[in-house]
Design a protein around this motif. Sequence first.
Motif, PDB file in Angstrom:
ATOM      1  N   LEU A   1      -1.886  -5.983  -9.582  1.00  0.00           N
ATOM      2  CA  LEU A   1      -2.181  -6.287 -10.972  1.00  0.00           C
ATOM      3  C   LEU A   1      -0.882  -6.269 -11.764  1.00  0.00           C
ATOM      4  O   LEU A   1       0.095  -5.632 -11.361  1.00  0.00           O
ATOM      5  CB  LEU A   1      -3.151  -5.252 -11.556  1.00  0.00           C
ATOM      6  CG  LEU A   1      -4.491  -5.065 -10.844  1.00  0.00           C
ATOM      7  CD1 LEU A   1      -5.242  -3.884 -11.453  1.00  0.00           C
ATOM      8  CD2 LEU A   1      -5.332  -6.327 -10.901  1.00  0.00           C
ATOM      9  N   ASP A   2      -0.881  -6.969 -12.893  1.00  0.00           N
ATOM     10  CA  ASP A   2       0.280  -6.958 -13.792  1.00  0.00           C
ATOM     11  C   ASP A   2       1.575  -7.301 -13.068  1.00  0.00           C
ATOM     12  O   ASP A   2       2.593  -6.600 -13.192  1.00  0.00           O
ATOM     13  CB  ASP A   2       0.413  -5.589 -14.478  1.00  0.00           C
ATOM     14  CG  ASP A   2      -0.821  -5.231 -15.305  1.00  0.00           C
ATOM     15  OD1 ASP A   2      -1.518  -6.159 -15.752  1.00  0.00           O
ATOM     16  OD2 ASP A   2      -1.084  -4.023 -15.486  1.00  0.00           O
TER      17      ASP A   2
ATOM     18  N   PRO B   1       3.076 -12.208  -6.624  1.00  0.00           N
ATOM     19  CA  PRO B   1       2.019 -11.195  -6.620  1.00  0.00           C
ATOM     20  C   PRO B   1       0.626 -11.758  -6.896  1.00  0.00           C
ATOM     21  O   PRO B   1      -0.313 -10.986  -7.075  1.00  0.00           O
ATOM     22  CB  PRO B   1       2.459 -10.288  -7.774  1.00  0.00           C
ATOM     23  CG  PRO B   1       3.042 -11.263  -8.765  1.00  0.00           C
ATOM     24  CD  PRO B   1       3.719 -12.334  -7.948  1.00  0.00           C
ATOM     25  N   ASP B   2       0.492 -13.077  -6.990  1.00  0.00           N
ATOM     26  CA  ASP B   2      -0.796 -13.663  -7.377  1.00  0.00           C
ATOM     27  C   ASP B   2      -1.416 -14.486  -6.256  1.00  0.00           C
ATOM     28  O   ASP B   2      -2.103 -15.475  -6.518  1.00  0.00           O
ATOM     29  CB  ASP B   2      -0.607 -14.544  -8.623  1.00  0.00           C
ATOM     30  CG  ASP B   2      -0.074 -13.757  -9.813  1.00  0.00           C
ATOM     31  OD1 ASP B   2      -0.593 -12.663 -10.063  1.00  0.00           O
ATOM     32  OD2 ASP B   2       0.881 -14.243 -10.458  1.00  0.00           O
TER      33      ASP B   2
ATOM     34  N   VAL C   1       0.819  -1.204   0.000  1.00  0.00           N
ATOM     35  CA  VAL C   1       0.000   0.000   0.000  1.00  0.00           C
ATOM     36  C   VAL C   1       0.855   1.257   0.000  1.00  0.00           C
ATOM     37  O   VAL C   1       0.346   2.340  -0.219  1.00  0.00           O
ATOM     38  CB  VAL C   1      -0.945   0.038   1.220  1.00  0.00           C
ATOM     39  CG1 VAL C   1      -1.926  -1.083   1.155  1.00  0.00           C
ATOM     40  CG2 VAL C   1      -0.183   0.023   2.525  1.00  0.00           C
ATOM     41  N   LEU C   2       2.133   1.138   0.226  1.00  0.00           N
ATOM     42  CA  LEU C   2       2.984   2.301   0.288  1.00  0.00           C
ATOM     43  C   LEU C   2       3.730   2.554  -1.013  1.00  0.00           C
ATOM     44  O   LEU C   2       4.487   3.506  -1.119  1.00  0.00           O
ATOM     45  CB  LEU C   2       3.996   2.145   1.445  1.00  0.00           C
ATOM     46  CG  LEU C   2       3.340   1.924   2.799  1.00  0.00           C
ATOM     47  CD1 LEU C   2       4.411   1.703   3.861  1.00  0.00           C
ATOM     48  CD2 LEU C   2       2.461   3.102   3.171  1.00  0.00           C
ATOM     49  N   LEU C   3       3.532   1.697  -2.004  1.00  0.00           N
ATOM     50  CA  LEU C   3       4.172   1.909  -3.285  1.00  0.00           C
ATOM     51  C   LEU C   3       3.416   2.958  -4.086  1.00  0.00           C
ATOM     52  O   LEU C   3       2.191   3.011  -4.050  1.00  0.00           O
ATOM     53  CB  LEU C   3       4.203   0.591  -4.072  1.00  0.00           C
ATOM     54  CG  LEU C   3       5.054  -0.523  -3.469  1.00  0.00           C
ATOM     55  CD1 LEU C   3       4.883  -1.788  -4.289  1.00  0.00           C
ATOM     56  CD2 LEU C   3       6.512  -0.129  -3.412  1.00  0.00           C
ATOM     57  N   PRO C   4       4.112   3.825  -4.841  1.00  0.00           N
ATOM     58  CA  PRO C   4       3.435   4.860  -5.630  1.00  0.00           C
ATOM     59  C   PRO C   4       2.858   4.298  -6.913  1.00  0.00           C
ATOM     60  O   PRO C   4       3.226   4.689  -8.018  1.00  0.00           O
ATOM     61  CB  PRO C   4       4.564   5.854  -5.910  1.00  0.00           C
ATOM     62  CG  PRO C   4       5.784   4.995  -5.987  1.00  0.00           C
ATOM     63  CD  PRO C   4       5.576   3.923  -4.941  1.00  0.00           C
ATOM     64  N   ALA C   5       1.963   3.324  -6.781  1.00  0.00           N
ATOM     65  CA  ALA C   5       1.371   2.672  -7.947  1.00  0.00           C
ATOM     66  C   ALA C   5       0.061   3.335  -8.308  1.00  0.00           C
ATOM     67  O   ALA C   5      -0.614   3.926  -7.472  1.00  0.00           O
ATOM     68  CB  ALA C   5       1.147   1.194  -7.664  1.00  0.00           C
ATOM     69  N   SER C   6      -0.327   3.219  -9.575  1.00  0.00           N
ATOM     70  CA  SER C   6      -1.625   3.734  -9.986  1.00  0.00           C
ATOM     71  C   SER C   6      -2.712   2.803  -9.494  1.00  0.00           C
ATOM     72  O   SER C   6      -2.478   1.636  -9.219  1.00  0.00           O
ATOM     73  CB  SER C   6      -1.689   3.838 -11.514  1.00  0.00           C
ATOM     74  OG  SER C   6      -1.511   2.566 -12.103  1.00  0.00           O
ATOM     75  N   THR C   7      -3.929   3.321  -9.387  1.00  0.00           N
ATOM     76  CA  THR C   7      -5.044   2.500  -8.929  1.00  0.00           C
ATOM     77  C   THR C   7      -6.015   2.259 -10.071  1.00  0.00           C
ATOM     78  O   THR C   7      -6.116   3.042 -11.008  1.00  0.00           O
ATOM     79  CB  THR C   7      -5.788   3.186  -7.774  1.00  0.00           C
ATOM     80  OG1 THR C   7      -6.310   4.431  -8.242  1.00  0.00           O
ATOM     81  CG2 THR C   7      -4.858   3.434  -6.608  1.00  0.00           C
TER      82      THR C   7
ATOM     83  N   ARG D   1       1.131  -2.480 -10.640  1.00  0.00           N
ATOM     84  CA  ARG D   1       0.118  -1.513 -10.217  1.00  0.00           C
ATOM     85  C   ARG D   1      -0.886  -2.245  -9.343  1.00  0.00           C
ATOM     86  O   ARG D   1      -0.815  -3.473  -9.188  1.00  0.00           O
ATOM     87  CB  ARG D   1      -0.560  -0.844 -11.418  1.00  0.00           C
ATOM     88  CG  ARG D   1      -1.262  -1.810 -12.356  1.00  0.00           C
ATOM     89  CD  ARG D   1      -1.630  -1.141 -13.678  1.00  0.00           C
ATOM     90  NE  ARG D   1      -2.329  -2.078 -14.561  1.00  0.00           N
ATOM     91  CZ  ARG D   1      -3.641  -2.107 -14.709  1.00  0.00           C
ATOM     92  NH1 ARG D   1      -4.408  -1.250 -14.039  1.00  0.00           N
ATOM     93  NH2 ARG D   1      -4.214  -2.970 -15.516  1.00  0.00           N
ATOM     94  N   PHE D   2      -1.832  -1.495  -8.770  1.00  0.00           N
ATOM     95  CA  PHE D   2      -2.749  -2.072  -7.798  1.00  0.00           C
ATOM     96  C   PHE D   2      -4.170  -1.591  -8.030  1.00  0.00           C
ATOM     97  O   PHE D   2      -4.398  -0.437  -8.381  1.00  0.00           O
ATOM     98  CB  PHE D   2      -2.329  -1.679  -6.367  1.00  0.00           C
ATOM     99  CG  PHE D   2      -0.955  -2.137  -6.010  1.00  0.00           C
ATOM    100  CD1 PHE D   2       0.151  -1.356  -6.302  1.00  0.00           C
ATOM    101  CD2 PHE D   2      -0.762  -3.358  -5.402  1.00  0.00           C
ATOM    102  CE1 PHE D   2       1.421  -1.783  -6.003  1.00  0.00           C
ATOM    103  CE2 PHE D   2       0.505  -3.801  -5.089  1.00  0.00           C
ATOM    104  CZ  PHE D   2       1.611  -3.008  -5.394  1.00  0.00           C
ATOM    105  N   ALA D   3      -5.115  -2.482  -7.845  1.00  0.00           N
ATOM    106  CA  ALA D   3      -6.519  -2.102  -7.788  1.00  0.00           C
ATOM    107  C   ALA D   3      -6.863  -1.822  -6.334  1.00  0.00           C
ATOM    108  O   ALA D   3      -6.651  -2.682  -5.473  1.00  0.00           O
ATOM    109  CB  ALA D   3      -7.399  -3.217  -8.335  1.00  0.00           C
ATOM    110  N   PHE D   4      -7.381  -0.651  -6.052  1.00  0.00           N
ATOM    111  CA  PHE D   4      -7.841  -0.279  -4.716  1.00  0.00           C
ATOM    112  C   PHE D   4      -9.367  -0.361  -4.701  1.00  0.00           C
ATOM    113  O   PHE D   4     -10.015  -0.153  -5.719  1.00  0.00           O
ATOM    114  CB  PHE D   4      -7.408   1.152  -4.373  1.00  0.00           C
ATOM    115  CG  PHE D   4      -5.975   1.267  -3.919  1.00  0.00           C
ATOM    116  CD1 PHE D   4      -4.997   0.424  -4.388  1.00  0.00           C
ATOM    117  CD2 PHE D   4      -5.611   2.260  -3.022  1.00  0.00           C
ATOM    118  CE1 PHE D   4      -3.680   0.536  -3.981  1.00  0.00           C
ATOM    119  CE2 PHE D   4      -4.301   2.391  -2.607  1.00  0.00           C
ATOM    120  CZ  PHE D   4      -3.324   1.528  -3.089  1.00  0.00           C
ATOM    121  N   PHE D   5      -9.917  -0.634  -3.521  1.00  0.00           N
ATOM    122  CA  PHE D   5     -11.350  -0.845  -3.399  1.00  0.00           C
ATOM    123  C   PHE D   5     -12.007   0.231  -2.517  1.00  0.00           C
ATOM    124  O   PHE D   5     -11.398   0.720  -1.566  1.00  0.00           O
ATOM    125  CB  PHE D   5     -11.640  -2.220  -2.783  1.00  0.00           C
ATOM    126  CG  PHE D   5     -11.141  -3.377  -3.595  1.00  0.00           C
ATOM    127  CD1 PHE D   5     -11.917  -3.917  -4.598  1.00  0.00           C
ATOM    128  CD2 PHE D   5      -9.885  -3.920  -3.369  1.00  0.00           C
ATOM    129  CE1 PHE D   5     -11.452  -4.997  -5.359  1.00  0.00           C
ATOM    130  CE2 PHE D   5      -9.414  -4.989  -4.111  1.00  0.00           C
ATOM    131  CZ  PHE D   5     -10.204  -5.522  -5.119  1.00  0.00           C
TER     132      PHE D   5
END
Length: 324
Positions: free
Chosen positions: A54-55, A305-306, A12-18, A59-63
């Motif tokens: 994801l990928d 990551p899966d 959650v602390l990585l500067p990834a897109s959501t 990157r990450f999907a946030f809810f």
Amino acid sequence: MPKLLILLTGAVLLPASTTAAQTTTRTPPRRAHHALVYDEARERVLLTGGSTPLDGGQRFAFFNDLWAFDGSTWTPLGESGDRMSGMRLAWDRTNRRVVSFGAYTVRSIGLLRALVGDQWTALGENGDMPAAEPGFVFDSKRNRFVAIGGSSGPGQILGDTWEFDGVAWTRLSGAGPPPRQAHAMVFDERRGRTLLFGGMGTAPRGQRPPALGDTWEFDGTSWTEHEVPGPGARNGAGIAYDSKRGLVILFGGVGEGFFGDTWSWDGSVWKKLSDTGPEPRGMGYLAYDRQRDRVVLFGGRKGWPDGDLNDTWEWDGAVWRRIG
């Protein structure tokens, strides 16, 4: 500690897109860094928030979805508020509502929210405690919230204890647990104390932060460490208070590998209850359903990551049973 275990609490602390999470079934999507709580007024377990990679973790999907569990079925309640991860939930027994504190969006925040009619309403923000994965409980004996720790940014771990009395935040003085994030914390109603266990500690830049295995209690005035045998050092454990038996229940977490053990705390002794049940994981978070006398577990992470999960389990005080 393998790389995937560091990412368990660092994701959650990585500067990834959501990316928006689309739910096409009546089962909540796989996730970690989410939160569970029991809504006493409507006799349901609530699930909200979290994230999933994801990928390959690029990157990450946030809810920002809300789900209700009645013991057999998850019901989607729609979306509300910003997409976020690493928040904590508590049941405000005085005002009969669910309250959320802290989170990570594109940064750590100290946002305080209340759930009103299945929609989040902002109550304010503690600008001095922007925290993802803090400890946060409602002390029903003293009618106030207690918060400690969490991460305010990469490599920035908090250690101060704060209280919110419904009007203002107060930073408490005095010694307490060392700084940490992703610790397990719950309020022991019978004994009127906040219990804190484990978490991820601090380390010099470039070194791996340690998993912690210490046990602390807060009586509203001071913290006391209990130097007793218990669960191995870990972060991201699930925790809930079983009010019928007067026991704290702790499950899983991650340290030098993933844990799948179940423990109880009675105020003085940790006791291992089971090594079977849900497969080992971190962030398999718990809530105690008072009406049905069951501890409910949802999701978590068993690998990177899966390895995110969306299974549901119940603990009846003796054994685990998978639901669905």
